[in-house]
Design a protein around this motif. Structure first.
Motif, PDB file in Angstrom:
ATOM      1  N   GLY A   1     -17.952   4.424  44.321  1.00 59.22           N
ATOM      2  CA  GLY A   1     -19.396   4.640  44.313  1.00 59.22           C
ATOM      3  C   GLY A   1     -19.910   5.215  43.006  1.00 59.22           C
ATOM      4  N   LEU A   2     -19.006   5.748  42.162  1.00 60.40           N
ATOM      5  CA  LEU A   2     -19.425   6.305  40.879  1.00 60.40           C
ATOM      6  C   LEU A   2     -19.679   5.239  39.827  1.00 60.40           C
ATOM      7  N   LEU A   3     -19.194   4.041  40.051  1.00 61.47           N
ATOM      8  CA  LEU A   3     -19.213   3.026  39.000  1.00 61.47           C
ATOM      9  C   LEU A   3     -20.610   2.799  38.402  1.00 61.47           C
ATOM     10  N   PRO A   4     -21.681   2.605  39.208  1.00 62.31           N
ATOM     11  CA  PRO A   4     -22.996   2.381  38.583  1.00 62.31           C
ATOM     12  C   PRO A   4     -23.426   3.531  37.671  1.00 62.31           C
ATOM     13  N   ARG A   5     -23.158   4.776  38.088  1.00 64.13           N
ATOM     14  CA  ARG A   5     -23.559   5.916  37.255  1.00 64.13           C
ATOM     15  C   ARG A   5     -22.738   5.986  35.959  1.00 64.13           C
ATOM     16  N   LEU A   6     -21.468   5.673  36.048  1.00 62.20           N
ATOM     17  CA  LEU A   6     -20.626   5.684  34.849  1.00 62.20           C
ATOM     18  C   LEU A   6     -21.078   4.622  33.858  1.00 62.20           C
ATOM     19  N   LEU A   7     -21.365   3.426  34.364  1.00 59.78           N
ATOM     20  CA  LEU A   7     -21.819   2.351  33.480  1.00 59.78           C
ATOM     21  C   LEU A   7     -23.186   2.675  32.883  1.00 59.78           C
ATOM     22  N   HIS A   8     -24.055   3.297  33.680  1.00 62.76           N
ATOM     23  CA  HIS A   8     -25.385   3.664  33.181  1.00 62.76           C
ATOM     24  C   HIS A   8     -25.267   4.653  32.015  1.00 62.76           C
ATOM     25  N   ARG A   9     -24.362   5.612  32.129  1.00 63.44           N
ATOM     26  CA  ARG A   9     -24.216   6.607  31.060  1.00 63.44           C
ATOM     27  C   ARG A   9     -23.626   5.984  29.797  1.00 63.44           C
ATOM     28  N   LEU A  10     -22.793   4.983  29.946  1.00 65.69           N
ATOM     29  CA  LEU A  10     -22.301   4.274  28.769  1.00 65.69           C
ATOM     30  C   LEU A  10     -23.414   3.439  28.141  1.00 65.69           C
ATOM     31  N   ALA A  11     -24.222   2.790  28.980  1.00 60.19           N
ATOM     32  CA  ALA A  11     -25.322   1.975  28.462  1.00 60.19           C
ATOM     33  C   ALA A  11     -26.369   2.817  27.752  1.00 60.19           C
ATOM     34  N   ALA A  12     -26.471   4.092  28.131  1.00 63.17           N
ATOM     35  CA  ALA A  12     -27.450   4.985  27.499  1.00 63.17           C
ATOM     36  C   ALA A  12     -27.112   5.270  26.041  1.00 63.17           C
TER      37      ALA A  12
END
Length: 311
Positions: free
Chosen positions: A33-44
């Protein structure tokens, strides 16, 4: 000691995508469930993010190699030590920055190089390093088998009782989950006997009868067991820890001390440090970063600054 020349490898494209290797099964899927948040922080960070397609370990390695070839600006691995192991096969000796996000049951490499245990905190450290263009050199180790097969590893090579237990557990079909490993320990404890090893450390030969043998680039394996407690992944050297003629009772008593690294004070334990380790014994398949690796005999060579860590 192995000299690594990043100039021999593909150029890192500063504007290329951040390639992300995801092991969805890492940590038995608990962190999915963490995957979307982890990817979002990389995209930032302002860079495009590309998740690499990989359903198997072989596909993961191939996808990482393709990402290096195609001009990724960085590689981030979301998983445990096994995921790191697959990634470093593609990026060892290149200039491609690498960030391990600890999502596995064993995250020894990420811990030993100073990243936070919390995945979100770790990805924040990696993202900050990406924005700043900051990397730190970290050593790797290179295994070479008798037939010339080469494999890299980041943490620890196990070539004794723990490798034998892993091999037993991998052959078992029942029970599932961690109980299979526990049963494999009981079976192999009943069969415990010292093996004769030939060690050649920077050319100096040692014949030893041993139960535990580990060659560490880093200190830990198996989810926090500090088997090579003094190993430093920035010193250009390998730490070799040999546990000698343990009987069953002594091994069971000493094993918990490995989590603290105090087992090295036991009179049956010897420690060495070398740039090149040649290791031979009959009937041993090694495990590196927790992954099935190469059969003995093999040679392990220190590779200073072979990895550019985002930290």
């Amino acid at each position: 000691m192995l000299a690594v020349n990043a100039a021999d490898h593909p150029h890192v494209a500063a504007d290329g995508p951040v390639a992300v290797l995801v092991n969805a099964a890492a940590g038995r899927g608990r962190q999915r469930g963490l995957l979307p948040r982890l990817l979002h922080r990389l995209a930032a960070t302002g860079r495009p993010v590309r998740v690499l397609p990989a359903r198997t370990a072989d596909e993961a390695e191939a996808a990482c190699r393709a990402a290096v070839h195609d001009g990724a600006s960085a590689l981030v691995a979301l998983g445990g030590d096994g995921t790191v192991h697959r990634a470093v096969q593609a990026i060892a000796g290149t200039a491609l920055p690498f960030g391990p996000v600890p999502l596995g049951t064993g995250n020894d490499f990420a811990a030993d190089v100073g990243l936070p245990a919390d995945p979100l905190a770790a990805v924040d450290v990696i993202a900050a390093a990406l924005r700043a263009g900051r990397t730190r050199p970290v050593d790797l180790a290179l295994m070479t088998a008798a037939d010339g097969t080469r494999r890299w590893y980041a943490s620890v090579l196990a070539a004794g009782f723990d490798a034998i237990v892993n091999e037993r557990a991998n052959r078992m079909r029942w029970p599932r989950g961690p109980r299979r490993y526990d049963l494999a320990i009981l079976v192999e404890l009943a069969r415990l006997r010292p093996r004769r090893y030939t060690l050649r450390l920077d050319g100096v030969a040692h014949e030893v009868d041993a139960v535990l043998v580990a060659v560490g680039n880093c200190a830990s394996y198996g989810g926090g067991m500090r088997i090579c407690p003094d190993a430093d992944p920035t010193d250009g050297l390998l730490d070799v820890v040999v546990g000698g003629r343990f009987d069953r009772r002594t091994l069971v008593r000493v094993k918990p001390r490995i989590y603290r690294g105090t087992h090295v004070a036991h009179p049956l334990v010897r420690g060495y440090r070398a740039r090149t380790v040649e290791l031979a014994a009959e009937g041993i398949t090694t495990y590196a970063d927790g992954e099935r690796a190469l059969d003995l005999p093999l040679t392990v060579t220190a590779a200073p600054a072979a990895l550019r860590l985002l930290r």
